[in-house]
Design an enzyme around this catalytic site. Structure first.
Site, PDB file in Angstrom:
ATOM      1  N   GLY A 165      -2.605  30.277   5.356  1.00  0.00           N
ATOM      2  CA  GLY A 165      -1.355  30.293   6.117  1.00  0.00           C
ATOM      3  C   GLY A 165      -1.481  29.522   7.418  1.00  0.00           C
ATOM      4  N   TYR A 166      -1.465  28.198   7.333  1.00  0.00           N
ATOM      5  CA  TYR A 166      -1.576  27.346   8.517  1.00  0.00           C
ATOM      6  C   TYR A 166      -0.251  26.654   8.843  1.00  0.00           C
ATOM      7  CZ  TYR A 166      -6.728  27.466   9.120  1.00  0.00           C
ATOM      8  OH  TYR A 166      -8.016  27.834   9.380  1.00  0.00           O
ATOM      9  N   SER A 167       0.175  25.709   7.992  1.00  0.00           N
ATOM     10  CA  SER A 167       1.317  24.847   8.289  1.00  0.00           C
ATOM     11  C   SER A 167       2.625  25.633   8.407  1.00  0.00           C
ATOM     12  CB  SER A 167       1.476  23.778   7.207  1.00  0.00           C
ATOM     13  OG  SER A 167       0.370  22.912   7.191  1.00  0.00           O
TER      14      SER A 167
ATOM     15  N   SER B 259      -0.520  26.543  -0.606  1.00  0.00           N
ATOM     16  CA  SER B 259      -0.995  26.366  -1.983  1.00  0.00           C
ATOM     17  C   SER B 259      -1.337  27.702  -2.626  1.00  0.00           C
ATOM     18  CB  SER B 259      -2.225  25.461  -2.010  1.00  0.00           C
ATOM     19  OG  SER B 259      -1.926  24.189  -1.483  1.00  0.00           O
TER      20      SER B 259
ATOM     21  N   GLU C  20     -13.669  23.027   4.750  1.00  0.00           N
ATOM     22  CA  GLU C  20     -12.804  22.491   3.700  1.00  0.00           C
ATOM     23  C   GLU C  20     -13.265  21.121   3.234  1.00  0.00           C
ATOM     24  OE1 GLU C  20      -8.009  21.867   2.921  1.00  0.00           O
ATOM     25  OE2 GLU C  20      -8.773  21.961   4.963  1.00  0.00           O
TER      26      GLU C  20
ATOM     27  N   SER D  52      -2.528  15.238   7.924  1.00  0.00           N
ATOM     28  CA  SER D  52      -1.958  13.913   7.668  1.00  0.00           C
ATOM     29  C   SER D  52      -2.822  12.807   8.258  1.00  0.00           C
ATOM     30  CB  SER D  52      -0.545  13.824   8.261  1.00  0.00           C
ATOM     31  OG  SER D  52      -0.602  13.771   9.672  1.00  0.00           O
TER      32      SER D  52
ATOM     33  N   GLU E 297      -1.959  10.429  10.169  1.00  0.00           N
ATOM     34  CA  GLU E 297      -1.665  10.209  11.588  1.00  0.00           C
ATOM     35  C   GLU E 297      -2.462  11.161  12.474  1.00  0.00           C
ATOM     36  OE1 GLU E 297       1.457   8.569   9.077  1.00  0.00           O
ATOM     37  OE2 GLU E 297       0.524  10.555   9.165  1.00  0.00           O
TER      38      GLU E 297
END
Length: 397
Positions: free
Chosen positions: A133-135, A167, A250, A376, A378
């Site tokens: 549960g990050y983003s 996910s 990860e 990402s 960036e």
């Protein structure tokens, strides 16, 4: 890493892995070869879960963990060898990788003894599955911008907020959640790392339908969801350090197994180009050659940075993410070029019932996300420029 470079002990270990996989990827398990993985997590999930538990019963999960927590205390070299042999065997993608490769090492590094005793056995035996549960909608790769909050109420944390791109949340028993626990805090400060059960009234999971038509990603809504006060990893308000530790794990030894899978995809694409005649096109031939070179670069980088003494090389995880994500996305585009006109026509999968795309079409569609999920491009460039090269920070609104 070649057979000639291995010590006798590591060579024997690799042989043991190969022999076990050859003896066990038989019968019903043989049908699972090549199934699962990013964009294909819907394939034979229950059967792959059974396979994971079969691995666990034989002692092939959590190899690098200390023996007292169920592992083998395997060296970095042996962990790499396992992932390489596993990928080469064609064994199915694991369903328990988030728990084994992310949360487990995090608990070993930052958790209390009580947390280790409670959660590590379930991860090791694949009886409890985890999601991350990050983003959030307003804080994707910019993890420091999370707004999900948690308040301590007696002996419980009460969690409210939304996570996205989670996910396998629809199949998970638990979620490790980054939440803001200090009102008025900003950015990296005031965050905490909480372990939250998914099976409760305050947690709602909504699938996100992807371009591939599948939905391994989800939105997760927390509405007065609760978890025990003791289920915080690290000190309250210091969750950023724990979260960064998880991200480092990860991008660990499993990346070499990933590269073996990439090599298999490239070899299959070369074979397709040779069979349909597109390999005679000099442009296609050059792109296939560049893909091979890129794969060698990835492998060289991984071997240089994953050695026992090189685990803290600044920026290495971000470089690795940039290398594989762009390479794999480009391979998906190249697959469409190799197929030519037929790539534009729906071609139902022969390996996954109900799948409207063939393997190359699915790869092309899903790899559009490779440069976004897991951090990402960036954001990875910002990390390298600001934290490694010492360049000025990007202006923020």
């Amino acid at each position: 890493m070649t057979d000639q470079s291995l010590s006798p002990a590591d060579s024997a270990f690799a042989a043991e892995v190969r022999e076990w996989l050859a003896q066990n990827l038989t019968g019903e398990f043989a049908k699972l070869k090549g199934l699962g993985g990013p964009g294909r997590e819907h394939e034979a999930f229950a059967e792959r879960l059974e396979w994971d538990r079969h691995l666990a019963a034989a002692g092939w999960t959590c190899l690098g963990w200390p023996v007292e927590y169920g592992g083998r205390d395997a060296s970095m070299e042996q962990q790499v060898l396992f992932h390489l042999e596993y990928a080469r065997s064609g064994a199915p993608a694991r369903v328990s990788h988030i728990g084994e490769e992310l949360l487990g090492p995090t608990l070993l590094a930052f958790g209390t003894e009580e947390q280790k005793q409670r959660f590590l056995p379930g991860i090791k035996n694949v009886t409890e599955l985890w999601c991350q549960g990050y983003s959030e909608p307003g804080a994707g790769s910019d993890l420091a911008g999370v707004t999900t909050n948690a308040k301590l109420d007696g002996d419980k944390w009460v969690v409210n907020g939304q996570k996205v791109w989670t996910s396998l949340a629809h199949l998970s028993d638990w979620c490790f959640v980054i939440a803001r626990t200090e009102p008025g805090s900003a950015r990296h400060n005031g965050l905490s790392y909480l372990l939250v059960p998914m099976d409760q009234p305050g947690v709602e999971v909504r699938p996100i339908i992807q371009l591939t038509g599948t939905s391994e990603f989800n939105e997760v809504f927390f509405t007065d969801a609760v978890t025990d006060a003791s289920l915080i990893v690290g000190a309250p308000g210091q969750g950023w350090r724990t979260a960064m530790g998880t991200l480092a794990f990860e991008r660990g030894v499993a990346t070499l197994g990933q590269q073996v899978q990439f090599a298999g995809e490239l070899a299959a694409l070369v074979a397709l180009a040779e069979s349909n005649g597109s390999a005679t096109d000099p442009v296609i031939r050059e792109k296939l050659s560049r893909a091979w070179v890129g794969l060698q670069v990835m492998r060289a980088h991984a071997m240089r940075t994953l050695g026992e003494g090189n685990r803290e090389i600044a920026g290495a995880p971000s470089v690795a993410k940039l290398l594989w994500a762009r390479w794999h996305r480009d391979l998906g585009e190249l697959a469409m070029e190799v197929q030519g006109g037929p790539s534009l026509l729906a071609a139902p999968s022969v390996t996954s019932e109900g799948d409207q795309f063939d393997e190359w079409q699915r790869m092309f569609l899903f790899t559009r996300a490779d440069t976004i999920y897991g951090g990402s491009d960036e954001i990875q460039r910002n990390i390298i420029s600001e934290r490694v090269l010492g360049l000025p920070r990007e202006a923020r609104p």
